[in-house]
Design an enzyme around this catalytic site. Structure first.
Site, PDB file in Angstrom:
ATOM      1  CE  LYS A 114     -51.200 -20.053  22.507  1.00  0.00           C
ATOM      2  NZ  LYS A 114     -52.267 -20.139  23.495  1.00  0.00           N
ATOM      3  CG  ASP A 115     -50.151 -12.820  19.138  1.00  0.00           C
ATOM      4  OD1 ASP A 115     -50.092 -11.601  19.284  1.00  0.00           O
ATOM      5  OD2 ASP A 115     -49.838 -13.641  20.021  1.00  0.00           O
ATOM      6  CE  LYS A 116     -56.441 -12.088  10.604  1.00  0.00           C
ATOM      7  NZ  LYS A 116     -57.490 -11.152  10.141  1.00  0.00           N
ATOM      8  CE  LYS A 148     -54.332 -19.366  16.029  1.00  0.00           C
ATOM      9  NZ  LYS A 148     -53.529 -18.172  15.801  1.00  0.00           N
TER      10      LYS A 148
END
Length: 390
Positions: A266-268, A237
């Site tokens: 997970k980090d955006k 993503k």
């Protein structure tokens, strides 16, 4: 035109554009006194109690995450494998499973079911046993399973007995599928028996064609027992957090987001790749979503027996790009990078944990802990620098 000077002493760092007055005849203009805006202030480590580093080297400065693609995160599974998206194609093994189901049905005539028929007769009675034997005869004599119509057994109001019937078919006739439908009267139910169509053909009808009686809401009734009930895939993503990405996929699949399992969020603001599991979904169905997904890709499909839960990972691998690097010389950068590789770093709570707004979240939190409710609310609601005031 007119201008009204605003005192910097009374308004702090507030700066307003010069506005043209809007006059109405016989109208009194009342000008409210807005609260002063809160000015943006960049946090330093010393503001949050971080005063020293693990290395005595002078170090250097740079901009982190100027672009989301500057921060690449790859999950590392419990075996130490770094997770990458290598293929977006559904595995051919899935097709083989469906063909195997058809083969089992077509080869039903090659097995002698005499003992199973007798067991069914003692369980269901003579009438249903004769209907079932005739149904099996149609399977044996038909050219293709599409020509065999389901049978409906006699009404049965005993739920425990119906459960025993379902279990009998699951154990002895794996190429058949059973479900419960309404009987001729309100209090009775009937068991319907049909060939496992593998999710295709006229026997696999949509829910609205089943009289409003859904199958098992947790997944497909015709799921093969020789493959895992969970589909594991790699999710890649961009600039989206894990919940947002899975919410989009869940909506497209028509399932609840809780059907998915993952080892960690997970980090955006990053490009991240991680493992995800979903309950009883076909790989080819997820693979088909890639043409419609934006900023999300799925692939590397396989079937497993257990779903992922939080914490089932060894860690994450980060690939970081720093921009706008400022240092005394190139050698300073090399020395700092070398020390980082040898000694690592202390994984403390960095500045991102204290908020990035004009009012750091830790200051609001301290007001709440002291019970200073009004001050906390004012810090949240007071105008910020850059706000448009009306």
């Amino acid at each position: 035109m007119w201008q009204k000077a605003i005192s910097a002493a009374s308004w702090g760092c507030l700066s307003l554009p010069v506005l043209k007055p809007y006059f109405l005849c016989n109208t009194t203009i009342v000008r409210a006194s807005p609260k002063p805006q809160i000015t943006m202030k960049n946090l330093d480590e010393s503001d949050v109690g971080v005063f020293c580093y693990i290395s005595d080297l002078p170090g250097f400065r740079g901009v982190l995450k100027q672009r989301y693609s500057d921060f690449i995160v790859n999950e590392v599974d419990t075996d130490g494998n770094v997770v990458h998206l290598t293929t977006m194609e559904a595995p051919p093994e899935e097709i083989a499973e469906e063909i195997r189901t058809e083969t089992e049905a077509n080869d039903a005539a090659s097995k002698n079911y005499t003992s199973e028929f007798e067991s069914f007769r003692s369980l269901a009675g003579d009438s249903d046993a004769e209907s079932f034997e005739a149904f099996m005869g149609q399977i044996n004599s038909s050219d293709g399973k599409e020509s065999v119509s389901p049978i409906v057994l006699s009404p049965d109001s005993d739920k425990l007995h119906r459960t025993a019937m379902h279990n009998f078919f699951k154990k002895n006739f794996k190429f058949l599928v059973t479900d419960t439908i309404d009987g001729p009267d309100v209090s009775s139910k009937c068991i319907r028996v049909r060939l496992d169509s593998g999710g295709h053909g006229k026997n696999s009808r949509k829910r609205k064609d089943r009289g409003g009686k859904p199958f098992d809401s947790r997944g497909s009734d015709d799921w093969q027992e020789n493959i895992g009930k969970f589909l594991r895939f790699h999710l890649c993503k961009e600039n989206k957090d894990s919940q947002e990405a899975l919410g989009v996929i869940a909506k497209m699949l028509g399932v609840q987001p809780r059907s998915f399992g993952f080892a960690g969020t997970k980090d955006k603001r990053a490009v991240s790749t991680q493992r995800v599991t979903v309950f009883k979904q076909r790989a080819k169905k997820l693979a088909a979503l890639n043409d419609r997904l934006i900023g999300i890709k799925v692939g590397d499909f396989c079937y497993v027996k257990e779903g992922l839960v939080l914490g089932q990972l060894w860690g994450n691998r980060f690939t970081v790009t720093l921009r706008g690097v400022v240092a005394d010389c190139e050698e300073t950068i090399r020395a700092a990078a070398s020390a980082l590789g040898r000694q690592g770093f202390i994984n403390y709570f960095g500045l991102q944990r204290f908020g990035s707004g004009s009012v750091p979240t830790y200051l609001i939190g301290s007001k709440l802990l002291r019970g200073e409710w009004e001050a906390a609310v004012n810090m949240i609601l007071d105008p910020r620098e850059g706000d448009i005031l009306f």
